[in-house]
Design an enzyme around this catalytic site. Structure first.
Site, PDB file in Angstrom:
ATOM      1  N   GLU A  53      34.774  53.380  40.317  1.00 19.07           N
ATOM      2  CA  GLU A  53      35.984  53.367  39.484  1.00 19.07           C
ATOM      3  C   GLU A  53      36.492  54.776  39.203  1.00 19.07           C
ATOM      4  O   GLU A  53      37.687  55.025  39.234  1.00 19.07           O
ATOM      5  CB  GLU A  53      35.717  52.622  38.171  1.00 19.07           C
ATOM      6  CG  GLU A  53      35.543  51.110  38.349  1.00 19.07           C
ATOM      7  CD  GLU A  53      36.822  50.417  38.832  1.00 19.07           C
ATOM      8  OE1 GLU A  53      37.922  50.938  38.615  1.00 19.07           O
ATOM      9  OE2 GLU A  53      36.708  49.326  39.438  1.00 19.07           O
ATOM     10  N   ASN A  64      49.431  52.698  36.880  1.00 18.45           N
ATOM     11  CA  ASN A  64      49.797  51.570  37.743  1.00 18.45           C
ATOM     12  C   ASN A  64      51.288  51.303  37.591  1.00 18.45           C
ATOM     13  O   ASN A  64      51.730  50.800  36.552  1.00 18.45           O
ATOM     14  CB  ASN A  64      49.030  50.307  37.331  1.00 18.45           C
ATOM     15  CG  ASN A  64      47.542  50.550  37.243  1.00 18.45           C
ATOM     16  OD1 ASN A  64      46.880  50.829  38.232  1.00 18.45           O
ATOM     17  ND2 ASN A  64      46.998  50.474  36.022  1.00 18.45           N
ATOM     18  N   ASP A  67      52.985  47.485  36.542  1.00 18.16           N
ATOM     19  CA  ASP A  67      53.122  46.999  35.161  1.00 18.16           C
ATOM     20  C   ASP A  67      53.159  48.152  34.156  1.00 18.16           C
ATOM     21  O   ASP A  67      53.044  47.929  32.953  1.00 18.16           O
ATOM     22  CB  ASP A  67      52.020  45.995  34.832  1.00 18.16           C
ATOM     23  CG  ASP A  67      50.640  46.636  34.791  1.00 18.16           C
ATOM     24  OD1 ASP A  67      50.507  47.819  35.187  1.00 18.16           O
ATOM     25  OD2 ASP A  67      49.706  45.958  34.358  1.00 18.16           O
ATOM     26  N   SER A  69      51.047  50.220  33.308  1.00 21.40           N
ATOM     27  CA  SER A  69      49.827  50.426  32.537  1.00 21.40           C
ATOM     28  C   SER A  69      49.058  51.597  33.133  1.00 21.40           C
ATOM     29  O   SER A  69      49.428  52.116  34.187  1.00 21.40           O
ATOM     30  CB  SER A  69      48.957  49.157  32.572  1.00 21.40           C
ATOM     31  OG  SER A  69      48.450  48.953  33.890  1.00 21.40           O
ATOM     32  N   ASP A  71      44.919  53.129  33.761  1.00 21.87           N
ATOM     33  CA  ASP A  71      43.471  52.906  33.702  1.00 21.87           C
ATOM     34  C   ASP A  71      42.811  54.173  33.180  1.00 21.87           C
ATOM     35  O   ASP A  71      43.124  55.273  33.647  1.00 21.87           O
ATOM     36  CB  ASP A  71      42.922  52.582  35.092  1.00 21.87           C
ATOM     37  CG  ASP A  71      43.470  51.273  35.626  1.00 21.87           C
ATOM     38  OD1 ASP A  71      43.782  50.381  34.820  1.00 21.87           O
ATOM     39  OD2 ASP A  71      43.604  51.149  36.862  1.00 21.87           O
ATOM     40  N   ASN A  78      41.854  49.297  31.513  1.00 15.94           N
ATOM     41  CA  ASN A  78      43.310  49.173  31.600  1.00 15.94           C
ATOM     42  C   ASN A  78      43.998  49.027  30.239  1.00 15.94           C
ATOM     43  O   ASN A  78      43.564  48.259  29.383  1.00 15.94           O
ATOM     44  CB  ASN A  78      43.638  47.966  32.497  1.00 15.94           C
ATOM     45  CG  ASN A  78      45.110  47.850  32.757  1.00 15.94           C
ATOM     46  OD1 ASN A  78      45.819  47.103  32.096  1.00 15.94           O
ATOM     47  ND2 ASN A  78      45.603  48.614  33.717  1.00 15.94           N
TER      48      ASN A  78
END
Ligand SMILES: *[C@@H]1O[C@H](CO)[C@@H](O)[C@H](O)[C@H]1NC(C)=O
Length: 147
Positions: A53, A64, A67, A69, A71, A78
Site C-alpha cells: 500500500e 483518487n 471520487d 478522495s 488515500d 481512504n
C-alpha cells in the site's frame, strides 16, 4: 564497485528516512502495537499490506481523481469512508479521525483505523493486499527479522 553496491543493497533499506521504515523495523513496531491479543490477521499480513500500500511510508498520500478522495498513510486509508480531510465530497469519517492523524509517525491512529476496517470489511478491502498478498507465501515478509 561490487562491494559498494553490496553495501548499498544491505544498508540502504536499513536507513530510516524520517518516516519511511524498513520491513523489519515496521514488523517490530506493528507487532508491539497491534498483536497484543489481536488475531484477526497475522503479522506477515500486516507487513505485506503496508509494503504494497505505501512501501512503509507513513506520510504517503495518493489522490483518487474519480471520487476526489485521498488515500492516507502507511495503510493508504481512504478519506471517502474512514477519515476527515475537509475536502472529500460525501465523506463519512467512520474512524472518527483527521486524515492527517493517519500520517503520524507513531502509527497509533492508523492501526486503530485499520482494525476498524478489518472488522467491517475484512482485509480484502485493500486492493494492494488482494493482488500481492492474498494466496501468496508471506513468510518472506518476516524473513531475517529479529522479532
Ligand atoms: C513518502 O510519501 C510522501 C508523500 O507522498 C512523499 O513525498 C515522499 O517522497 C515519500 N517518501 C519516500 C521515501 O518515498
Amino acid at each position: 564497485m561490487k562491494v559498494l553496491f553490496l553495501l548499498g543493497v544491505l544498508f540502504f533499506p536499513m536507513t530510516v528516512y524520517g518516516v519511511t521504515m524498513n520491513r523489519c523495523a515496521f514488523a517490530r513496531r506493528i507487532r508491539d502495537l497491534v498483536l497484543n491479543g489481536y488475531r484477526r490477521i497475522s503479522l506477515a499480513n500486516w507487513v505485506c499490506l503496508a509494503r504494497w500500500e505505501s512501501n512503509f511510508n507513513t506520510t504517503a498520500t495518493n489522490y483518487n481523481a474519480q471520487d476526489q478522495s485521498t488515500d492516507y498513510g502507511i495503510f493508504q486509508i481512504n478519506s471517502r469512508y474512514w477519515c476527515d480531510d475537509d475536502k472529500t465530497p460525501h465523506a463519512t469519517n467512520a474512524c472518527g479521525v483527521r486524515c492527517s492523524q493517519l500520517l503520524e509517525d507513531n502509527l497509533v491512529k492508523a492501526v486503530e483505523c485499520a482494525k476498524k476496517i478489518l472488522r467491517e470489511q475484512g482485509i480484502g478491502a485493500w486492493v494492494g493486499w488482494k493482488i500481492h498478498c492474498y494466496r501468496h507465501c508471506l513468510s518472506r515478509y518476516l524473513e531475517g527479522c529479529r522479532l
